[in-house]
Design a protein around this motif. Structure first.
Motif, PDB file in Angstrom:
ATOM      1  N   TYR B  28      81.413  41.837  -1.561  1.00 33.61           N
ATOM      2  CA  TYR B  28      81.698  43.296  -1.370  1.00 33.61           C
ATOM      3  C   TYR B  28      80.365  43.595  -0.640  1.00 33.61           C
ATOM      4  N   ARG B  32      80.402  46.013   2.496  1.00 35.86           N
ATOM      5  CA  ARG B  32      80.527  47.561   1.976  1.00 35.86           C
ATOM      6  C   ARG B  32      79.954  48.687   3.125  1.00 35.86           C
ATOM      7  N   GLY B  33      79.036  48.052   3.879  1.00 33.29           N
ATOM      8  CA  GLY B  33      78.418  48.910   5.018  1.00 33.29           C
ATOM      9  C   GLY B  33      79.395  49.251   5.736  1.00 33.29           C
ATOM     10  N   TYR B  36      82.441  51.518   4.653  1.00 32.51           N
ATOM     11  CA  TYR B  36      81.957  52.613   4.429  1.00 32.51           C
ATOM     12  C   TYR B  36      81.859  53.512   5.608  1.00 32.51           C
ATOM     13  N   ARG B  37      81.186  52.962   6.602  1.00 33.46           N
ATOM     14  CA  ARG B  37      80.917  53.734   7.985  1.00 33.46           C
ATOM     15  C   ARG B  37      82.228  53.976   8.388  1.00 33.46           C
ATOM     16  N   LEU B  40      83.744  56.574   6.889  1.00 32.77           N
ATOM     17  CA  LEU B  40      83.038  57.855   6.896  1.00 32.77           C
ATOM     18  C   LEU B  40      83.352  58.572   8.379  1.00 32.77           C
ATOM     19  N   ARG B  41      83.207  57.741   9.426  1.00 32.44           N
ATOM     20  CA  ARG B  41      83.434  58.203  10.707  1.00 32.44           C
ATOM     21  C   ARG B  41      84.887  58.682  11.018  1.00 32.44           C
ATOM     22  N   GLU B  50      83.679  58.285   0.342  1.00 31.20           N
ATOM     23  CA  GLU B  50      83.403  57.618  -0.769  1.00 31.20           C
ATOM     24  C   GLU B  50      84.440  57.390  -1.824  1.00 31.20           C
ATOM     25  N   PHE B  53      86.678  55.023  -0.150  1.00 30.86           N
ATOM     26  CA  PHE B  53      85.793  53.790  -0.171  1.00 30.86           C
ATOM     27  C   PHE B  53      86.126  53.225  -1.475  1.00 30.86           C
ATOM     28  N   GLN B  54      85.921  53.767  -2.492  1.00 25.26           N
ATOM     29  CA  GLN B  54      86.341  53.394  -3.769  1.00 25.26           C
ATOM     30  C   GLN B  54      87.868  52.974  -4.013  1.00 25.26           C
ATOM     31  N   TRP B  57      88.530  49.467  -2.566  1.00 28.21           N
ATOM     32  CA  TRP B  57      88.054  48.351  -3.157  1.00 28.21           C
ATOM     33  C   TRP B  57      88.710  48.245  -4.646  1.00 28.21           C
ATOM     34  N   MET B  58      89.139  49.478  -4.999  1.00 32.33           N
ATOM     35  CA  MET B  58      89.807  49.375  -6.307  1.00 32.33           C
ATOM     36  C   MET B  58      91.362  48.687  -5.985  1.00 32.33           C
ATOM     37  N   ILE B  61      90.524  45.048  -5.958  1.00 37.17           N
ATOM     38  CA  ILE B  61      90.611  44.403  -7.365  1.00 37.17           C
ATOM     39  C   ILE B  61      91.643  44.220  -7.787  1.00 37.17           C
ATOM     40  N   GLU B 152      82.641  47.446  13.421  1.00 31.83           N
ATOM     41  CA  GLU B 152      82.286  47.454  11.990  1.00 31.83           C
ATOM     42  C   GLU B 152      82.887  46.297  11.210  1.00 31.83           C
TER      43      GLU B 152
END
Lengths: 300, 190
Positions: B28, B32-33, B36-37, B40-41, B50, B53-54, B57-58, B61, B152
């Motif tokens: 992670y 993560r960065g 996320y970017r 975001l972009r 956000e 993003f969550q 990852w979920m 998982i 990225e």
């Protein structure tokens, strides 16, 4: 508009990159997800596997291999030590092969002796029926093996007697083992006699076996089978003169490690030499040792 | 299975699949960065980014028990993110869906309008970076996505094609146009 395309024609990934743009972009982009989001996702990941944080996991991982190796080494050393002790006992702690207990000398005729009487020619029956000569017969040193001696000494008085095959075996050859197995089979077929070493009076008022065993002292409680084997060996090896001036023990010693064919040759040879009586005794012994071996027509 | 700081992403994910939450922590923190970017972009809204993003990852998982190494982990991760982004676009009737569906190889004459030359030739790096981000934001979604996956995710053209579900040529074309536009937009400051 014509475009000068640096990526035209494909190529490795480096050719599709512009280092200046990459450098500028990395300098410009520093956004990170909020910490609460990190915590929520990591917590969800841990919940999913139901595990604890890495600190504990890494500790266990770091020590798992050394602990496993140490356990294997300890187990191996213990096992080897035990095996060495077990293997050394019969040699280092065995009593001398001679010096049978005093109670051994006046052995009354046992079931094996009866069996031997049945098998042996009539000429020898008298000798076998007599109590064996008290003179102990020293067994050859290299052949002596007393695997059960330590067990006899260390066993509690009430412990059951060991199996005959594991007691003293002065003739550990394959033929002898075969003979002992046959004897054991014969004994099982016959009514079980009382131990030969037990006095008759004691036998008549004998309590159940464990109590009887408790009453007898450990050295005197040597199994009847061992005494029987020793007496039998003594009978076979005694230097009783046989017919024709030959000695049976010498013949048996000579033939002891020989194959059955050699026995038959020797018997034939004795017959040719006119030693029919000796040949008959040797033949009887041959039949006892090799009951399943086919006999030539002349010897049947 | 054990892992350390030099373990590959795939090894870390396999360790996590086998129950090692520490491996997921390391994985992670590596991605993560960038992820996320990227989000975001693409969606241009921090709150939505956000949430996406969550979700990504979920999803990862939840899918851990069935994970198998069939591709590079970053390709797998960003494909999940790409699909989640497309779902978001469709849900909100975003025009970017059309952009992703069409081949957006427009002529380079339609590049962002030329900026005025800054008065100070020694423009500092910060302003150059801001200019670059503005140019990235003005790129069509598919081209921007190709550029972001390269920057990225550190992905090659083939990996970008896999992550976005297009052919290698399409991915290469998108990336080529994106880079050309950015170079052209920044060229006056070179």
């Amino acid at each position: 508009m014509a475009l000068k395309d640096p990526m035209r024609g494909g190529g490795p990934p480096q050719e599709h990159r512009d280092p200046r743009l990459t450098r500028l972009y990395r300098a410009a982009s520093g956004e990170e997800p909020p910490a609460r989001l990190d915590a929520a996702i990591l917590a969800a990941a841990r919940r999913e596997v139901g595990s604890r944080p890495r600190a504990v996991g890494s500790f266990l991982r770091a020590w798992r291999m050394p602990v496993a190796i140490a356990a294997v080494i300890v187990l191996s050393v213990s096992l080897v030590t035990l095996m060495m002790e077990e293997g050394r006992d019969p040699i280092s702690e065995a009593p001398p092969p001679v010096a049978p207990p005093a109670a051994e000398a006046p052995v009354p005729p046992s079931a094996d002796a009866v069996k031997e009487l049945r098998d042996a020619p009539s000429k020898e029956r008298a000798a076998v029926a007599q109590p064996p000569v008290a003179k102990p017969e020293p067994a050859p040193a290299p052949r002596v093996s007393v695997p059960g001696s330590r067990g006899l000494e260390s066993k509690e008085p009430g412990a059951p007697a060991p199996a005959p095959a594991k007691t003293a075996a002065p003739f550990p050859s394959a033929a002898q083992e075969q003979r002992q197995a046959d004897d054991a089979a014969g004994r099982r077929a016959l009514p079980q006699p009382e131990p030969a070493s037990a006095p008759r009076a004691d036998r008549e008022s004998a309590p159940p076996a464990p109590a009887r065993a408790l009453r007898a002292p450990p050295p005197a409680a040597a199994p009847a089978e061992a005494a029987r084997a020793r007496s039998e060996a003594g009978a076979l090896r005694s230097d009783r003169p046989l017919a024709g001036g030959l000695q049976k023990s010498a013949l048996l010693s000579e033939l002891e490690r020989e194959p059955p064919e050699k026995w038959l040759e020797r018997i034939e040879e004795l017959r040719r030499q006119g030693e029919a009586a000796v040949a008959g005794e040797v033949l009887a012994e041959f039949k006892r040792r090799f009951p399943n071996h086919p006999l030539p027509a002349g010897l049947r | 299975m054990s892992w350390d700081a030099d373990s590959s992403d795939e090894e870390l994910m396999l360790c996590y699949r086998d129950g090692d939450a520490g491996a997921f922590d390391a994985l992670y923190r590596r991605h993560r960065g960038g992820l996320y970017r990227y989000l975001l972009r693409q969606c241009r809204d921090a709150g939505v980014a956000e949430e996406l993003f969550q979700d990504v990852w979920m999803n990862l998982i939840r899918a851990r028990s069935g994970y198998a190494v069939t591709a590079k982990f970053t390709t797998y991760l960003y494909r999940v993110a790409h699909n989640r982004l497309i779902d978001h676009y469709r849900k909100h009737a975003h025009a970017a869906v059309a952009s992703f569906d069409d081949e957006d190889c427009e002529e380079l004459e339609s590049l962002p309008e030329q900026r005025e030359r800054p008065p100070d030739a020694a423009l500092d790096a910060k302003r150059q970076a801001e200019r670059l981000l503005a140019l990235v934001a003005e790129l069509p979604d598919a081209q921007r996505e190709a550029f972001l996956l390269q920057q990225e995710g550190g992905m090659s053209v083939e990996e970008i094609a896999q992550a976005t579900g297009v052919t290698r040529e399409t991915a290469k074309s998108r990336l080529r146009y994106a880079m050309a536009k950015l170079r052209q937009g920044m060229g006056e400051w070179r």
